[in-house]
Design a protein around this motif. Structure first.
Motif, PDB file in Angstrom:
ATOM      1  N   THR A  73      -6.355  -4.372 -23.278  1.00  0.00           N
ATOM      2  CA  THR A  73      -7.374  -5.426 -23.247  1.00  0.00           C
ATOM      3  C   THR A  73      -6.854  -6.684 -23.935  1.00  0.00           C
ATOM      4  OG1 THR A  73      -9.147  -3.799 -23.154  1.00  0.00           O
ATOM      5  CG2 THR A  73      -9.742  -6.009 -23.908  1.00  0.00           C
ATOM      6  N   ALA A  74      -6.201  -6.517 -25.085  1.00  0.00           N
ATOM      7  CA  ALA A  74      -5.634  -7.663 -25.806  1.00  0.00           C
ATOM      8  C   ALA A  74      -4.533  -8.335 -24.982  1.00  0.00           C
ATOM      9  CB  ALA A  74      -5.094  -7.219 -27.164  1.00  0.00           C
ATOM     10  N   ALA A  75      -3.674  -7.541 -24.362  1.00  0.00           N
ATOM     11  CA  ALA A  75      -2.586  -8.110 -23.561  1.00  0.00           C
ATOM     12  C   ALA A  75      -3.129  -8.900 -22.371  1.00  0.00           C
ATOM     13  CB  ALA A  75      -1.649  -7.005 -23.083  1.00  0.00           C
ATOM     14  N   LEU A  76      -4.189  -8.388 -21.741  1.00  0.00           N
ATOM     15  CA  LEU A  76      -4.754  -9.068 -20.583  1.00  0.00           C
ATOM     16  C   LEU A  76      -5.506 -10.343 -20.962  1.00  0.00           C
ATOM     17  CD1 LEU A  76      -5.919  -5.983 -18.512  1.00  0.00           C
ATOM     18  CD2 LEU A  76      -4.026  -7.545 -17.968  1.00  0.00           C
ATOM     19  N   ALA A  77      -5.806 -10.503 -22.245  1.00  0.00           N
ATOM     20  CA  ALA A  77      -6.442 -11.739 -22.724  1.00  0.00           C
ATOM     21  C   ALA A  77      -5.400 -12.744 -23.202  1.00  0.00           C
ATOM     22  CB  ALA A  77      -7.417 -11.414 -23.864  1.00  0.00           C
ATOM     23  N   SER A  78      -4.141 -12.434 -23.003  1.00  0.00           N
ATOM     24  CA  SER A  78      -3.036 -13.288 -23.445  1.00  0.00           C
ATOM     25  C   SER A  78      -2.196 -13.685 -22.225  1.00  0.00           C
ATOM     26  CB  SER A  78      -2.167 -12.526 -24.451  1.00  0.00           C
ATOM     27  OG  SER A  78      -1.315 -11.609 -23.778  1.00  0.00           O
ATOM     28  N   PRO A  79      -1.147 -14.483 -22.429  1.00  0.00           N
ATOM     29  CA  PRO A  79      -0.263 -14.817 -21.313  1.00  0.00           C
ATOM     30  C   PRO A  79       0.400 -13.598 -20.654  1.00  0.00           C
ATOM     31  CG  PRO A  79       0.068 -16.362 -23.105  1.00  0.00           C
ATOM     32  CD  PRO A  79      -0.827 -15.273 -23.633  1.00  0.00           C
ATOM     33  N   LEU A  80       0.378 -12.453 -21.324  1.00  0.00           N
ATOM     34  CA  LEU A  80       0.960 -11.245 -20.732  1.00  0.00           C
ATOM     35  C   LEU A  80       0.223 -10.807 -19.467  1.00  0.00           C
ATOM     36  CD1 LEU A  80       1.759  -9.152 -23.922  1.00  0.00           C
ATOM     37  CD2 LEU A  80       3.357 -10.388 -22.444  1.00  0.00           C
ATOM     38  N   LYS A  81      -0.977 -11.344 -19.245  1.00  0.00           N
ATOM     39  CA  LYS A  81      -1.722 -11.006 -18.028  1.00  0.00           C
ATOM     40  C   LYS A  81      -0.942 -11.409 -16.772  1.00  0.00           C
ATOM     41  CE  LYS A  81      -4.484 -15.250 -17.680  1.00  0.00           C
ATOM     42  NZ  LYS A  81      -3.449 -16.054 -18.272  1.00  0.00           N
ATOM     43  N   ASP A  82       0.012 -12.319 -16.938  1.00  0.00           N
ATOM     44  CA  ASP A  82       0.808 -12.796 -15.801  1.00  0.00           C
ATOM     45  C   ASP A  82       2.153 -12.077 -15.675  1.00  0.00           C
ATOM     46  OD1 ASP A  82      -1.121 -14.695 -14.970  1.00  0.00           O
ATOM     47  OD2 ASP A  82      -0.478 -16.029 -16.580  1.00  0.00           O
ATOM     48  N   VAL A  83       2.309 -10.985 -16.395  1.00  0.00           N
ATOM     49  CA  VAL A  83       3.514 -10.159 -16.259  1.00  0.00           C
ATOM     50  C   VAL A  83       3.102  -8.882 -15.542  1.00  0.00           C
ATOM     51  CG1 VAL A  83       5.373  -8.944 -17.449  1.00  0.00           C
ATOM     52  CG2 VAL A  83       4.520 -11.119 -18.371  1.00  0.00           C
ATOM     53  N   ARG A  84       3.576  -8.711 -14.314  1.00  0.00           N
ATOM     54  CA  ARG A  84       3.277  -7.529 -13.508  1.00  0.00           C
ATOM     55  C   ARG A  84       4.509  -6.641 -13.450  1.00  0.00           C
ATOM     56  NH1 ARG A  84       3.384  -7.656  -8.629  1.00  0.00           N
ATOM     57  NH2 ARG A  84       4.568  -9.545  -8.367  1.00  0.00           N
ATOM     58  N   THR A  85       4.287  -5.395 -13.137  1.00  0.00           N
ATOM     59  CA  THR A  85       5.409  -4.490 -12.928  1.00  0.00           C
ATOM     60  C   THR A  85       5.193  -3.701 -11.649  1.00  0.00           C
ATOM     61  OG1 THR A  85       4.393  -2.717 -14.237  1.00  0.00           O
ATOM     62  CG2 THR A  85       5.852  -4.246 -15.403  1.00  0.00           C
ATOM     63  N   THR A  86       6.292  -3.306 -11.045  1.00  0.00           N
ATOM     64  CA  THR A  86       6.242  -2.379  -9.921  1.00  0.00           C
ATOM     65  C   THR A  86       7.055  -1.153 -10.307  1.00  0.00           C
ATOM     66  OG1 THR A  86       8.085  -3.561  -8.876  1.00  0.00           O
ATOM     67  CG2 THR A  86       5.874  -4.116  -8.126  1.00  0.00           C
ATOM     68  N   LEU A  87       6.669  -0.018  -9.752  1.00  0.00           N
ATOM     69  CA  LEU A  87       7.296   1.252 -10.103  1.00  0.00           C
ATOM     70  C   LEU A  87       7.860   1.918  -8.860  1.00  0.00           C
ATOM     71  CD1 LEU A  87       4.470   2.632 -12.417  1.00  0.00           C
ATOM     72  CD2 LEU A  87       6.617   1.546 -13.124  1.00  0.00           C
ATOM     73  N   GLU A  88       9.046   2.488  -9.011  1.00  0.00           N
ATOM     74  CA  GLU A  88       9.663   3.262  -7.941  1.00  0.00           C
ATOM     75  C   GLU A  88      10.017   4.631  -8.498  1.00  0.00           C
ATOM     76  OE1 GLU A  88      13.781   3.344  -5.356  1.00  0.00           O
ATOM     77  OE2 GLU A  88      13.077   1.423  -6.128  1.00  0.00           O
ATOM     78  N   VAL A  89       9.504   5.668  -7.870  1.00  0.00           N
ATOM     79  CA  VAL A  89       9.805   7.035  -8.316  1.00  0.00           C
ATOM     80  C   VAL A  89      11.232   7.375  -7.891  1.00  0.00           C
ATOM     81  CG1 VAL A  89       9.208   9.479  -8.100  1.00  0.00           C
ATOM     82  CG2 VAL A  89       7.392   7.748  -8.180  1.00  0.00           C
ATOM     83  N   ASP A  90      12.049   7.755  -8.874  1.00  0.00           N
ATOM     84  CA  ASP A  90      13.434   8.143  -8.608  1.00  0.00           C
ATOM     85  C   ASP A  90      13.597   9.665  -8.524  1.00  0.00           C
ATOM     86  OD1 ASP A  90      14.395   5.429  -8.721  1.00  0.00           O
ATOM     87  OD2 ASP A  90      14.265   5.550 -10.903  1.00  0.00           O
ATOM     88  N   ASP A  91      12.792  10.390  -9.321  1.00  0.00           N
ATOM     89  CA  ASP A  91      12.974  11.836  -9.398  1.00  0.00           C
ATOM     90  C   ASP A  91      11.731  12.465 -10.016  1.00  0.00           C
ATOM     91  OD1 ASP A  91      14.893  14.164  -9.184  1.00  0.00           O
ATOM     92  OD2 ASP A  91      14.470  14.265 -11.334  1.00  0.00           O
ATOM     93  N   ILE A  92      11.401  13.664  -9.567  1.00  0.00           N
ATOM     94  CA  ILE A  92      10.318  14.445 -10.152  1.00  0.00           C
ATOM     95  C   ILE A  92      10.862  15.836 -10.425  1.00  0.00           C
ATOM     96  CG2 ILE A  92       8.025  15.456  -9.799  1.00  0.00           C
ATOM     97  CD1 ILE A  92       7.467  13.126  -7.822  1.00  0.00           C
ATOM     98  N   ARG A  93      10.716  16.273 -11.679  1.00  0.00           N
ATOM     99  CA  ARG A  93      11.170  17.612 -12.075  1.00  0.00           C
ATOM    100  C   ARG A  93      10.002  18.353 -12.713  1.00  0.00           C
ATOM    101  NH1 ARG A  93      17.372  17.721 -12.536  1.00  0.00           N
ATOM    102  NH2 ARG A  93      17.714  15.898 -11.216  1.00  0.00           N
ATOM    103  N   PHE A  94       9.793  19.581 -12.285  1.00  0.00           N
ATOM    104  CA  PHE A  94       8.725  20.389 -12.841  1.00  0.00           C
ATOM    105  C   PHE A  94       9.276  21.275 -13.947  1.00  0.00           C
ATOM    106  CE2 PHE A  94       7.156  19.103  -8.752  1.00  0.00           C
ATOM    107  CZ  PHE A  94       5.833  18.787  -9.024  1.00  0.00           C
ATOM    108  N   VAL A  95       8.757  21.080 -15.160  1.00  0.00           N
ATOM    109  CA  VAL A  95       9.120  21.921 -16.284  1.00  0.00           C
ATOM    110  C   VAL A  95       8.378  23.249 -16.146  1.00  0.00           C
ATOM    111  CG1 VAL A  95       9.063  22.109 -18.810  1.00  0.00           C
ATOM    112  CG2 VAL A  95       9.458  19.894 -17.730  1.00  0.00           C
TER     113      VAL A  95
END
Length: 152
Positions: A73-95
């Protein structure tokens, strides 16, 4: 009707989707939901366990869902609201069937007005991210640990 499973059922050369394939699909869906909810402090924390541990790209540690919600909530009320990320799954391992380690590549899109054309962002462009995900019997997967290491 799921035509993939129907085809697999009639074609012995193509086995039906395994339970692990189903769980991998569910995990990928959770990753996609977490990316979509990155600006929603009501939705994103709910995708995590109540006792989550989060280490962000800058090395800040956050313990617990409530602390994560406050930090978000604090980050979204700051200039950080304009920093987005995208995620790509590289690997999934089941423990175990109810615990998975998910390796991802995080790409940072710094769209803050004060960094546009002003030289490099104070964020690395990419990070190696790890999720540890857990699920209760018959329940949805949740993120128990999220840790990002900057990629130089």
């Amino acid at each position: 009707m799921d035509t993939t499973n129907a085809m697999n059922a009639t074609d012995p050369a193509r086995p039906a989707l395994s339970a692990q394939d189903t769980e991998e699909r569910r995990i990928r869906e959770l990753v996609a939901r977490s990316q979509e909810a990155q600006t929603d402090p009501e939705v994103l924390p709910a995708l995590h366990t109540s006792d989550l541990v989060l280490i962000n790209l800058a090395g800040r540690r956050v313990f617990g869902r409530e602390a994560f919600e406050s930090a978000m909530t604090a980050a979204l009320a700051s200039p950080l609201k304009d920093v987005r990320t995208t995620l790509e799954v590289d690997d999934i391992r089941f423990v175990r069937p109810d615990v998975a380690i998910v390796s991802l590549t995080k790409t940072v899109h710094d769209e803050r007005p004060d960094t546009q054309g002003q030289g490099p962002s104070d964020f690395p462009a990419r990070g190696a991210m790890t999720y540890v995900m857990t699920r209760d019997e018959g329940a949805d997967w949740h993120i128990a640990l999220a840790q990002t290491t900057p990629i130089a």
